[in-house]
Design a protein around this motif. Structure first.
Motif, PDB file in Angstrom:
ATOM      1  N   ARG A  18       1.699 -12.206   7.797  1.00  0.00           N
ATOM      2  CA  ARG A  18       0.908 -13.511   8.272  1.00  0.00           C
ATOM      3  C   ARG A  18       1.354 -14.707   7.317  1.00  0.00           C
ATOM      4  O   ARG A  18       1.412 -15.571   7.425  1.00  0.00           O
ATOM      5  N   LEU A  19       1.259 -14.131   5.844  1.00  0.00           N
ATOM      6  CA  LEU A  19       1.528 -14.949   5.090  1.00  0.00           C
ATOM      7  C   LEU A  19       3.018 -15.101   4.489  1.00  0.00           C
ATOM      8  O   LEU A  19       3.550 -15.605   3.570  1.00  0.00           O
ATOM      9  N   SER A  20       3.778 -14.422   5.100  1.00  0.00           N
ATOM     10  CA  SER A  20       5.317 -14.214   5.027  1.00  0.00           C
ATOM     11  C   SER A  20       5.591 -13.748   3.426  1.00  0.00           C
ATOM     12  O   SER A  20       6.169 -14.625   2.939  1.00  0.00           O
ATOM     13  N   ILE A  21       4.767 -12.908   3.000  1.00  0.00           N
ATOM     14  CA  ILE A  21       4.870 -12.327   1.698  1.00  0.00           C
ATOM     15  C   ILE A  21       6.385 -11.849   1.422  1.00  0.00           C
ATOM     16  O   ILE A  21       6.613 -10.908   2.408  1.00  0.00           O
ATOM     17  N   LYS A  22       7.150 -12.217   0.491  1.00  0.00           N
ATOM     18  CA  LYS A  22       8.301 -11.614   0.414  1.00  0.00           C
ATOM     19  C   LYS A  22       8.561 -10.525  -0.723  1.00  0.00           C
ATOM     20  O   LYS A  22       8.453 -10.557  -1.680  1.00  0.00           O
ATOM     21  N   THR A  23       8.548  -9.351  -0.182  1.00  0.00           N
ATOM     22  CA  THR A  23       8.468  -8.076  -0.795  1.00  0.00           C
ATOM     23  C   THR A  23       9.229  -6.970   0.149  1.00  0.00           C
ATOM     24  O   THR A  23       9.146  -6.793   1.182  1.00  0.00           O
ATOM     25  N   PRO A  24       9.852  -6.048  -0.711  1.00  0.00           N
ATOM     26  CA  PRO A  24      10.865  -4.939   0.113  1.00  0.00           C
ATOM     27  C   PRO A  24       9.992  -4.164   0.795  1.00  0.00           C
ATOM     28  O   PRO A  24       9.944  -3.687   1.935  1.00  0.00           O
ATOM     29  N   ASN A  25       8.655  -3.756   0.187  1.00  0.00           N
ATOM     30  CA  ASN A  25       7.823  -2.905   0.673  1.00  0.00           C
ATOM     31  C   ASN A  25       6.483  -3.090   0.133  1.00  0.00           C
ATOM     32  O   ASN A  25       6.202  -3.798  -1.006  1.00  0.00           O
ATOM     33  N   LEU A  26       5.395  -2.583   0.502  1.00  0.00           N
ATOM     34  CA  LEU A  26       4.147  -2.749   0.111  1.00  0.00           C
ATOM     35  C   LEU A  26       3.732  -2.074  -1.307  1.00  0.00           C
ATOM     36  O   LEU A  26       2.807  -2.259  -1.983  1.00  0.00           O
ATOM     37  N   ASN A  27       4.601  -1.026  -1.701  1.00  0.00           N
ATOM     38  CA  ASN A  27       4.355  -0.544  -2.908  1.00  0.00           C
ATOM     39  C   ASN A  27       5.019  -1.066  -4.302  1.00  0.00           C
ATOM     40  O   ASN A  27       5.031  -0.415  -5.240  1.00  0.00           O
ATOM     41  N   LYS A  28       5.870  -2.111  -3.908  1.00  0.00           N
ATOM     42  CA  LYS A  28       6.421  -2.688  -5.083  1.00  0.00           C
ATOM     43  C   LYS A  28       5.229  -3.130  -6.073  1.00  0.00           C
ATOM     44  O   LYS A  28       4.055  -3.814  -5.674  1.00  0.00           O
ATOM     45  N   PRO A  29       5.596  -2.984  -7.445  1.00  0.00           N
ATOM     46  CA  PRO A  29       4.565  -3.428  -8.565  1.00  0.00           C
ATOM     47  C   PRO A  29       4.472  -5.034  -8.164  1.00  0.00           C
ATOM     48  O   PRO A  29       5.519  -5.875  -8.058  1.00  0.00           O
ATOM     49  N   ILE A  30       3.187  -5.592  -8.054  1.00  0.00           N
ATOM     50  CA  ILE A  30       3.094  -7.115  -7.936  1.00  0.00           C
ATOM     51  C   ILE A  30       4.000  -7.967  -9.117  1.00  0.00           C
ATOM     52  O   ILE A  30       4.219  -8.863  -8.772  1.00  0.00           O
ATOM     53  N   GLY A  31       3.956  -7.500 -10.070  1.00  0.00           N
ATOM     54  CA  GLY A  31       4.630  -8.223 -11.208  1.00  0.00           C
ATOM     55  C   GLY A  31       6.118  -8.469 -11.047  1.00  0.00           C
ATOM     56  O   GLY A  31       6.778  -9.158 -11.685  1.00  0.00           O
TER      57      GLY A  31
END
Ligand SMILES: Nc1ncnc2c1ncn2[C@@H]1O[C@H](COP(=O)(O)OP(=O)(O)OP(=O)(O)O)[C@@H](O)[C@H]1O
Ligand SMILES: [Mg+2]
Lengths: 324, 504
Positions: free
Chosen positions: B392-405
């Motif tokens: 929904r927020l089109s967050i760019k991350t390869p997967n949900l386990n990536k460290p947010i940093g």
């Protein structure tokens, strides 16, 4: 002058004065130059160690090896002076160099392999203690006319005496304060303790500063070892056990945060003296046995840390009102 | 596409040819080229995660590049660290304010270049130099105070002052205006023009397109780590610029808002005479169910302070509060959460993210706290919730386990927003929710806010972007000098009326 940075130190000084004041009222002979001189001498090697430790803690690290370093340096001194018949001045120079080198090596391991200082210096603690035992397993007298003349040297002030050990302590304390406040390296130490990542982005050489910090701590703890050898004229492998904890406690009592970046090197002196005054209070009281002495020291440490916090909170409130 | 607008035959100060940089799983930069002339102000634009910050970090030696060539002043340029780049004349203000919070402003400004006397640092001269540096950015503060005793905006200006103070040929500013208010931005632009006239080149990263058109000479656009083109600012209409950045056209941002004021019987929050000495003057405010109340005002006007006392992060010493018509005394954020409030604070670096934890863990934090730590949310449920938010927020991350940093700055901001949306509060306090967020996501977030209030959630949104307040707020409260000075409703809400209220 009175701001969030100086307040912890000032409250530490207030606590020390309160303790000293209490002793002066409660016990005869507590107040005066005699005890003051004695306190400076008796706590000199803790304070010198704590000055080095203050740098480490300000940089956000910890050094557990200092107690063993003291024992090792004493043993090395004994070996050089007694067995190899080297003049104590040379022996002191060699010992301090070797101690500094060991500190440097620990710093390199921490900086290059990015291993936690706790682990690296813990290994150092075992290693130096072991090396001390390798050199000799018994108590050895360091007999040399020069050593005795050093330990007998002193400036008489009234009833008190400022002797060699105390003078050296004061000199090295002053040196530490100057390094921390007035050199680039000193500021870099505060920077990496405050926020290592940002410090690197600003351009601080974080690994190199780290190496220097542990080298400095090695230097200071080996000076403390030399002072111990001069003061006692002997060496045995069990000395300095748990001194690292006393040094850490002195630094914290002096208002430095264990998380790094906040505090003053001078606080190490205040903390060390607070320690010493508590011990003297117990001595003067004279009713406590050895076991309960430790308990009382522990309780008092906790109490005075709390008292410092209370002064801090109170002063903050007060200054907030004042500045409105 | 792929145009490279040439600079008029001067030798470029910096020329970058085909640099690439990959992280595990992400190609952050893919053969990007770039050039900047002496005295040029060059915008570097792109969506969140396009690779702008990575580009800057590769250039300044924070990351090592995988391939490519950099020429600076005609010479091969290989910075090994940010400090090294600095000594070569490249000075940078990174996206995360990179100063030491526990040191004084003076110490921060003079770190590594302290004035000395007899080999030792002279605090007096250092302070003097700090004051001069601060004056250039128009900051009038006491430099002997600890940096973190000042607001982020001030810290940002200090960081800029520091970067300008080093004798740089190239100044890089990564989203310097994200936390500045209009007046401070003007001051910064004045400064940038001054530097430009001295022949200093500036790379300027921002998500504010007006600022791009106001100050820059040329624009380079990145998308998904790839070079899209370099354009002369004057010759590139905004619509085309947006198209280059997002890869598709965006509908205009003018969808008129629903302005019918809601029924006040349904107040979810009502505060009366609510304040704290030396922190915030007493405020009266009520927020109805499904209403979006905007909080306008300059930085330090009391916007964030109002959010903090409502959320119990600061104890009030006067006034009363009602939640859903019941009097309550909220003493801590925990109690506020239990009463159905949520608060997304302004400073994500300090209050928001836990850099080492994954996107999923960061996002689930508030909801887990609300439900209680003894009742862990099942992994499948967590994953479903997080994945839908990412979409929904089109967050760019390869997967949900990536460290947010490891996410780009704007995407971190989105994760924090998602964290509070997941708790489904009855009233959500948002402080600068769109800071550092690109235009595409900006749309999405405003759309989501509207959707939420249609579902009955109420929102209190502090923002320095008047344009966006005007679009979504049913009511705008204007703050000034830690006081509520005006409340605008319905058709009275316009950028002009807000500015007038602030200026009064
Ligand atoms: N240290 C890192 N490790 C792994 N991946 C990273 C790292 N830094 C950045 N990335 C990834 O590289 C991509 C580009 O990120 P970058 O920070 O350059 O974006 P940006 O254009 O600056 O975005 P924003 O506007 O949000 O600041 C992102 O997908 C990000 O997740
Ligand atoms: Mg970025």
């Amino acid at each position: 002058m009175l701001n969030e940075r100086t307040l912890p130190l000032i409250s530490a000084i207030i606590v020390l004065l309160l303790l000293y004041g209490f002793g002066s009222i409660a016990y005869q002979g507590f107040f005066g130059l005699r005890l003051a001189g004695y306190l400076l001498t008796d706590n000199a090697f803790i304070i010198v160690t704590a000055v080095g430790m203050a740098f480490v803690i300000l940089s956000g690290g910890i050094d557990l090896s200092v107690g063993s370093m003291i024992a090792f340096v004493c043993a090395l001194m004994a070996l050089l002076v007694v067995k190899f018949q080297i003049h104590p001045v040379v022996a002191i120079a060699i010992s301090v160099c070797v101690g500094t080198l060991f500190g440097t090596v620990m710093g390199l391991v921490i900086a290059i392999f990015k291993i936690q200082p706790f682990i690296v210096t813990l290994a150092g603690m075992f290693l130096f203690r072991g090396l001390g035992y390798v050199i000799n397993t018994q108590q050895v007298k360091i007999d040399h006319p020069f050593m005795s003349s050093l330990s007998e040297f002193g400036i008489i002030i009234g009833q008190g005496e400022l002797n060699f050990v105390a003078i050296i302590m004061i000199l090295f304390l002053a040196l530490g304060v100057i390094i921390s406040r007035y050199t680039r390296f000193g500021h870099n130490v505060y920077a990496i303790g405050g926020d290592a990542q940002s410090a690197a982005l600003i351009g601080v050489n974080v690994p190199w500063t780290t190496v220097k910090v542990y080298a400095l701590s090695g230097f200071y703890s080996s000076v403390a070892g030399v002072l111990f050898a001069v003061a006692t004229g002997s060496a045995y492998p069990e000395i300095g056990i748990a001194v690292e904890l006393d040094a850490i406690a002195a630094v914290v009592l002096g208002g430095t945060l264990l998380t790094g970046g906040v505090g003053y090197v001078f606080g190490a002196f205040i903390g060390g003296m607070t320690f010493g005054v508590i011990q003297q209070l117990i001595n003067f009281d004279g009713t406590l046995n050895a076991a309960s002495t430790r308990i009382v020291i522990g309780a008092l440490l906790l109490l005075f840390i709390l008292l410092q916090k209370i002064i801090l909170v109170w002063a903050k409130k007060f200054s907030a009102k004042g500045s409105d | 596409m792929g145009v490279l607008e040439p600079v008029v035959d001067v030798q470029p100060l910096l020329e970058i040819k085909n640099i690439s940089k990959g992280f595990a799983g992400v190609q952050a930069l893919n053969k990007v080229s770039f050039s900047i002339a002496p005295g040029e102000i060059h915008a570097l634009l792109g969506e969140n995660g396009a690779g702008k910050s990575t580009f800057i970090k590769v250039l300044t030696g924070v990351y090592t590049r995988d391939s490519g060539k950099i020429l600076f002043d005609g010479q091969d340029f290989h910075a090994t660290s940010s400090g090294h780049a600095q000594t070569q004349g490249v000075s940078t203000v990174y996206q995360e304010v990179n100063l030491i919070p526990t040191m004084t402003v003076t110490e921060n400004l003079t770190l590594l270049q302290q004035p000395k006397r007899f080999g030792l640092i002279s605090p007096k001269r250092a302070k003097q130099r700090a004051l001069e540096m601060l004056e250039r950015v128009g900051l009038n503060i006491d430099p002997s105070k600890q940096l973190d005793s000042y607001s982020i905006a001030v810290q940002q200006l200090v960081a800029i002052a520091r970067a300008i103070g080093t004798k740089a040929k190239l100044l890089i500013l990564d989203e310097p205006t994200a936390s500045l208010d209009a007046k401070e931005v003007l001051r910064l632009f004045e400064l940038m023009r001054q530097l430009k006239s001295q022949g200093i080149s500036i790379i300027f990263v921002t998500h504010f397109l007006d600022q791009v058109y106001e100050i820059t000479d040329r624009i380079t656009v990145l998308r998904n780590g790839s070079f899209i083109g370099t354009y002369a600012t004057k010759k590139l209409p905004q619509a085309e610029l947006i198209h280059a950045m997002v890869g598709k056209s965006l509908d205009e941002l003018t969808s008129g808002s629903n302005r019918e004021t809601s029924d006040s019987a349904d107040d979810v929050l009502r505060i009366q005479n609510f304040g704290k000495q030396r922190f915030l003057k007493p405020v009266d405010l009520s927020i109805a169910k499904g209403e979006i109340v905007g909080l306008a005002g300059m930085l330090g006007s009391g916007r964030s302070e109002l959010c903090e006392i409502i959320f119990g992060a600061q104890a009030v010493d006067q006034g009363s509060m009602e939640i859903a018509q019941n009097a309550v005394h909220i003493k801590s954020p925990k109690q506020a959460i239990d009463h159905g409030l949520g608060y997304c604070p302004e400073d994500r670096k300090i209050d928001g993210i836990i850099a080492e934890l994954s996107v999923r863990e960061n996002m689930i934090l508030a909801l887990q706290a609300k439900r209680g730590w003894l009742k862990p949310i099942p992994m499948t449920e967590q994953k479903a919730m997080v994945e839908s938010m990412i979409e929904r927020l089109s967050i760019k991350t390869p997967n949900l386990n990536k460290p947010i940093g490891e996410l780009s700055g704007g995407n971190q901001q989105k994760v924090i927003l998602a964290r509070w949306l997941l708790t489904q509060p009855t009233l959500l306090l948002l402080d600068e929710p769109t800071r550092g967020i690109d235009i595409g996501a900006h749309h999405d977030i405003i759309a989501i806010m509207k959707e939420l209030c249609e579902q009955g959630m109420s929102l209190l949104v502090a923002s320095s972007e008047l344009e966006e307040l005007v679009i979504f707020a049913h009511r705008v409260v204007v703050m000034k000098d830690r006081k509520k000075v005006m409340e605008l409703t319905g058709s009275d809400i316009s950028q002009k009326s807000i500015v007038n209220a602030i200026a009064q």
